[in-house]
Scaffold this active site. Structure first.
Site, PDB file in Angstrom:
ATOM      1  N   ASP A  80      -4.592 -15.992 -10.284  1.00 18.73           N
ATOM      2  CA  ASP A  80      -5.305 -16.817 -11.255  1.00 18.73           C
ATOM      3  C   ASP A  80      -5.678 -18.129 -10.571  1.00 18.73           C
ATOM      4  O   ASP A  80      -5.056 -18.523  -9.583  1.00 18.73           O
ATOM      5  CB  ASP A  80      -4.397 -17.072 -12.459  1.00 18.73           C
ATOM      6  CG  ASP A  80      -5.063 -17.960 -13.493  1.00 18.73           C
ATOM      7  OD1 ASP A  80      -6.204 -17.672 -13.868  1.00 18.73           O
ATOM      8  OD2 ASP A  80      -4.429 -18.945 -13.908  1.00 18.73           O
ATOM      9  N   ASP A 102      -2.742 -14.657 -18.711  1.00 18.41           N
ATOM     10  CA  ASP A 102      -2.341 -13.845 -17.563  1.00 18.41           C
ATOM     11  C   ASP A 102      -1.265 -12.825 -17.923  1.00 18.41           C
ATOM     12  O   ASP A 102      -0.981 -11.928 -17.128  1.00 18.41           O
ATOM     13  CB  ASP A 102      -1.792 -14.750 -16.439  1.00 18.41           C
ATOM     14  CG  ASP A 102      -2.821 -15.758 -15.961  1.00 18.41           C
ATOM     15  OD1 ASP A 102      -3.974 -15.357 -15.759  1.00 18.41           O
ATOM     16  OD2 ASP A 102      -2.466 -16.938 -15.798  1.00 18.41           O
ATOM     17  N   ASP A 106      -0.074 -18.090 -14.530  1.00 16.64           N
ATOM     18  CA  ASP A 106       0.784 -19.055 -15.221  1.00 16.64           C
ATOM     19  C   ASP A 106       0.504 -19.171 -16.712  1.00 16.64           C
ATOM     20  O   ASP A 106       1.245 -19.831 -17.424  1.00 16.64           O
ATOM     21  CB  ASP A 106       0.618 -20.454 -14.602  1.00 16.64           C
ATOM     22  CG  ASP A 106      -0.708 -21.100 -14.997  1.00 16.64           C
ATOM     23  OD1 ASP A 106      -1.728 -20.375 -15.032  1.00 16.64           O
ATOM     24  OD2 ASP A 106      -0.721 -22.305 -15.271  1.00 16.64           O
TER      25      ASP A 106
END
Length: 734
Positions: A430, A630, A626
């Site tokens: 990410d 996600d 995080d």
């Protein structure tokens, strides 16, 4: 591991998740999976030992949950109440109950095993008749604490399955039985040569239970990710007529009010008002989205500024939040079950040892040897093969490895993680909060000739200091960092989604988008376009009717991200940046830190699809993230790595957590996990090798049970010392 049963195309395909009770190892999961997969009407069956769940896709016109429960019951296991997707509570309570039961049995085992070992293995503590005390201590330890092991062995034996529990049960019961016979009939408490092995059976049971207790603790937390996701939603909604109702009473078409700072109750369309909505829960991006009448908004996102009236378009299980919950659960349920290395080897080892022990007994009797000698040789075979070292091989390496990881700021969820790291070939990363800081900062100034930088920053910062918008906060904080002395504006007006107007020191200051300004100098427009092409946000500044410059705001890359990507590449792992941000920003970040490939503009469900596509290509995928957005991808991944500074949901859905938020720890985590797995393999090899080499000696009577127990103890010491070497693992962050 997936077992499929070919059927005609289903006319009414359903999917059900069944919490399974009674599984003790991966062999149990394989047995249940095979049984369910063979039923008529079942398209696919997947049993996850780690989460104690079976996911079954079936034709509802042919079969159903009742048939599944009956089939599982027939092979010795049980099914809790079948449930629909999205409810993580049932399994969580079941796993917690398993942990409590194991805890009670383990406490009894340890309380009895310590004095048992002391009076039988430490000569100064031996006393006349200590064998009788050892018998009294070993009996409840073996038959109360060890009962789940014996029950599992018997259950699987009924269905022709031999597993590690079979060998543990046979070995401990054989040692106990021989000891009782020796004590009662062979004068073990007097001057006879017969020996007792009560401590052998007791210590093995205690060690096996210790390992299973740690495993149960990890399993009991598997429902936490779903609970935390559900807790993100609003608990009530304020209707347009002023009434406040519980969220579950909200229906399609209802109009509700969302004030600044409140969570949006459910998915809907804005019918009145304008505001900036914090959608980081879905996209992970720190910049709020500007919304006004006609725009779609999502439940559990946060209204940051203006008042909104929203008409509900989705409620309950149809909302974006509920879909994320379903994605997490689906990924958890479909994750391949962990095959315990010891169980794999035992598929051959266990029946072989049992056959050798029975053969030894038969041969000695056929040769006319005394029954006591024949039984001694057979017991020696079982004892030398009894997996005391195997009971230590995995848990000691895991405990030392996870302890060292904790020192390095890495939380490893359990032994299941180790196997997942071995073949990881792709890391899906990410952007926001993982590669970058996840916070907007003032990173640049663009000024028209003759304009003082300090004046530009001071006036813009003073105007924006009255706003709570994240970009405004970045400008005000950046101005202070540059030493500007900000002052309260004499007048202030905010135009949602566009910018602000303020009067400062008698000047009419404008800060915002280009449409607030009559004209923008060509060079300033060119420089602003260059910054925007890099994915940065440009805010123009002017006063007294003229455009004076612009401020460049952006999320900043963590200083260690480049080193982290290099470390992953050194481990042979390719990197893919998958983000909800625009492509220009993603490409810019990827180029700066050396990421191999970029997939931009994706939503949470699409992130899962990216992971699945890589897995379909045969890649073993690790996901590093995080945010709540996600969580589904973290759960779907072969290895989920959460940044510890992120959300609890991401952490709960992951396999590894990097407490510090330093991405370099991801490379440390993978390297340490691989070292730990290699240590476990070494432990298992030597545990089997020591014992297996001595089996022929025991079978021919050259190794009595006492020496067999000594060899078993030596192999145990070896695997412990081998595991302790993991404490010397060195971090790449030194």
């Amino acid at each position: 591991m997936t077992t499929s049963h070919t059927e005609p195309e289903a006319q009414d395909e359903h999917r059900v998740i069944l919490p399974i009770e009674g599984m003790s190892c991966a062999a149990c999961a394989a047995s249940i999976e095979g049984t369910l997969g063979s039923l008529e009407g079942v398209a696919e069956a997947n049993v996850n030992f780690a989460t104690a769940k079976a996911t079954v896709t079936y034709d509802a016109a042919v079969t159903g949950p009742g048939a599944f429960s009956e089939a599982v019951h027939e092979i010795g296991y049980s099914v809790a109440e079948p449930r629909a997707d999205g409810d993580g509570e049932g399994h969580d309570h079941m796993a917690h109950g398993e942990e409590l039961t194991l805890r009670r049995r383990l406490i009894v085992a340890i309380a009895l095993a310590i004095p048992l070992a002391a009076i039988t293995m430490i000569p100064p503590l031996e006393f006349d008749g200590h064998e009788w005390v050892a018998w009294a201590l070993a009996t409840p330890l073996l038959f109360y604490s060890g009962w789940p092991i014996h029950a599992s062995a018997l259950r699987n034996l009924r269905h022709g399955v031999l597993m590690m529990d079979t060998l543990v049960s046979l070995g401990t019961v054989a040692a106990y039985t021989w000891s009782v016979v020796a004590l009662l009939a062979l004068d073990a408490s007097g001057d006879g040569d017969a020996g007792t092995y009560f401590e052998t059976s007791g210590i093995i049971i205690a060690l096996i239970l210790l390992g299973r207790f740690f495993e149960a603790r990890a399993k009991s937390r598997s429902g936490a990710a779903l609970r935390k996701l559900l807790e993100l939603g609003a608990k009530s909604a304020r209707l347009a007529d002023g009434r406040e109702i519980p969220i579950d009473e909200l229906t399609l078409g209802d109009r509700f009010v969302v004030r600044p700072g409140e969570k949006i109750a459910t998915d809907g369309i804005v019918v009145d008002g304008a505001s900036a909505v914090d959608v980081s829960m879905l996209t992970g991006e720190p910049i709020p989205e500007e919304v006004s009448a006609g725009d779609q908004v999502f439940g559990a996102t946060v209204n940051t500024s203006g008042r909104l009236v929203v008409e509900a378009t989705s409620v309950g299980s149809e909302t974006a939040l509920a879909q994320i919950v379903e994605l997490v659960e689906e990924a958890q349920g479909s994750k391949a079950p962990v095959q315990r290395l010891a169980d794999r080897v035992s598929a051959v080892f266990v029946p072989t040892i049992v056959a050798i022990a029975l053969g030894t007994l038969a041969v000695w009797l056929l040769l006319g040897q005394p029954a006591s000698d024949a039984f001694t040789a057979a017991v020696a075979v079982l004892i030398i093969a009894c997996p005391c070292a195997l009971g230590l091989a995995t848990p000691t390496a895991i405990m030392v490895g996870t302890g060292r990881a904790a020192q390095l700021g890495i939380v490893i969820r359990g032994g299941e993680v180790l196997e997942a790291t071995r073949r990881v070939s792709e890391a899906v990363l990410d952007k926001t909060g993982t590669i970058t800081e996840g916070k907007m900062r003032l990173v640049g100034l663009l000024t028209v000739d003759g304009v003082d930088d300090a004046q530009l920053v001071r006036l813009a910062g003073s105007a924006e200091d009255a706003s709570e918008h994240p970009i405004a906060r970045a400008i005000a904080d950046g101005a202070r960092t540059r030493g500007a002395d900000l002052v309260p504006p004499d007048a202030f007006e905010s135009e949602t989604g566009v910018g602000v107007r303020a009067t400062i020191d008698g000047r009419d200051v404008v800060v915002g988008r280009s449409q607030l300004f009559d004209s923008i100098p060509d060079q300033l427009a060119t420089d602003a376009g260059t910054a925007e092409a890099q994915g940065r946000t440009v805010v123009f500044v002017g006063w007294d009717g003229e455009t004076r410059g612009a401020l460049v705001v952006s999320d900043t890359i963590k200083p260690t991200s480049r080193q982290a990507i290099d470390a992953l590449h050194q481990l042979g792992i390719e990197t893919v940046l998958v983000t909800g941000d625009q492509e220009a920003a993603a490409e810019s970040v990827a180029a700066e830190v050396g990421i191999d490939r970029v997939v931009a503009g994706v939503l949470p469900g699409e992130k899962v699809e990216v992971v699945r596509e890589l897995q379909d290509e045969g890649r073993e995928v690790a996901v590093v993230g995080d945010g709540v957005n996600d969580a589904p991808a973290l759960a779907q991944a072969d290895l989920g790595i959460a940044i510890g500074t992120g959300t609890d949901v991401a952490i709960e859905a992951s396999d590894l957590t990097l407490v510090s938020g330093d991405l370099r720890a991801a490379a440390d985590a993978v390297a340490l996990s691989r070292h730990t797995l290699a240590t476990i393999k070494g432990n298992l090899f030597w545990a089997f090798a020591y014992n297996s080499a001595a089996v022929p000696l025991a079978a021919v009577g050259l190794l009595n049970p006492i020496i067999a127990a000594g060899a078993m103890a030596f192999s145990s010491i070896f695997v412990v010392l081998n595991s302790l070497r993991l404490r010397r693992f060195r971090s790449a962050r030194r």
